[in-house]
Write an enzyme that holds these catalytic residues in place. Structure first.
Site, PDB file in Angstrom:
ATOM      1  N   HIS A  61      -7.595  16.434 -49.211  1.00  0.00           N
ATOM      2  CA  HIS A  61      -7.405  15.296 -48.316  1.00  0.00           C
ATOM      3  C   HIS A  61      -6.455  14.273 -48.946  1.00  0.00           C
ATOM      4  CE1 HIS A  61     -10.773  17.001 -46.169  1.00  0.00           C
ATOM      5  NE2 HIS A  61     -10.475  16.196 -45.176  1.00  0.00           N
ATOM      6  N   PRO A  62      -5.664  13.629 -48.112  1.00  0.00           N
ATOM      7  CA  PRO A  62      -4.737  12.613 -48.631  1.00  0.00           C
ATOM      8  C   PRO A  62      -5.453  11.287 -48.873  1.00  0.00           C
ATOM      9  CG  PRO A  62      -4.545  12.740 -46.257  1.00  0.00           C
ATOM     10  CD  PRO A  62      -5.518  13.828 -46.674  1.00  0.00           C
TER      11      PRO A  62
ATOM     12  N   PHE B 238     -10.911   9.091 -51.520  1.00  0.00           N
ATOM     13  CA  PHE B 238     -11.876   8.513 -50.583  1.00  0.00           C
ATOM     14  C   PHE B 238     -11.669   9.170 -49.223  1.00  0.00           C
ATOM     15  CE2 PHE B 238     -12.917   5.226 -47.393  1.00  0.00           C
ATOM     16  CZ  PHE B 238     -14.247   4.982 -47.724  1.00  0.00           C
TER      17      PHE B 238
ATOM     18  N   VAL C   7     -12.048   8.316 -39.730  1.00  0.00           N
ATOM     19  CA  VAL C   7     -11.550   6.996 -39.338  1.00  0.00           C
ATOM     20  C   VAL C   7     -11.602   6.738 -37.834  1.00  0.00           C
ATOM     21  CG1 VAL C   7     -10.083   6.778 -41.380  1.00  0.00           C
ATOM     22  CG2 VAL C   7      -9.122   7.719 -39.266  1.00  0.00           C
TER      23      VAL C   7
END
Length: 165
Positions: free
Chosen positions: A63-64, A115, A119
């Site tokens: 994940h970015p 993290f 969203v």
């Protein structure tokens, strides 16, 4: 293209850059007939949960960072770009960007993965608040929270692709 290749091509990115999950779900025969979000999510999630801890850590690391270097460089996957933009992470003030950068660095240093939060439905203030709270978690608690968020992200992606069923 075989049915397996089509399945992996369609669902291999649901768990960020981790097509092995879709491959294993297909190979397990877990998804047959009409594809519905609930069934595909259950099949993919079962394989994610059955993966070794090292493999699940690899999924987390795929994940970015939120509002990070990949976003600035335009190198996010289409799903990640749309998800981050929907939360306003592409419109941060310089101060907010600096805070995200600081938190991303501290979080990754502490936990060894970025993290992760689903969203959708959140704004940048909600995300910063969650970030600031979760950075205080211990490693086991945060690994569990991050993997649950990955599963939620997968559900949101699948529900946008398929009838819920």
């Amino acid at each position: 293209m075989s049915a397996r290749q089509e399945f992996v091509a369609r669902f291999g990115g649901v768990f960020e850059h981790s097509p092995f999950i879709a491959e294993r779900a297909y190979d397990a025969g877990a998804v047959e007939g009409d594809l519905a979000a609930k069934a595909v999510h259950a099949a993919l999630t079962a394989q994610f949960r059955a993966a070794s801890e090292a493999e699940r850590l690899g999924v987390l690391r795929a994940h970015p960072d939120l509002a990070g270097k990949l976003a600035i460089a335009g190198e996010l996957t289409a799903d990640s770009r749309n998800e981050q933009a929907g939360a306003g992470l592409d419109r941060l003030t310089p101060e907010e960007y600096a805070r995200f950068t600081e938190l991303n660095s501290a979080y990754t240093q502490k936990f060894g993965f970025p993290f992760i939060i689903a969203v959708k439905g959140l704004n940048r203030h909600d995300i910063l608040s969650a970030f600031e709270t979760r950075i205080g978690n211990d490693a086991a608690q945060e690994f569990a929270t991050a993997t649950a968020q990955v599963e939620k992200i997968a559900w949101l992606r699948l529900s946008a692709m398929l009838p819920e069923g």
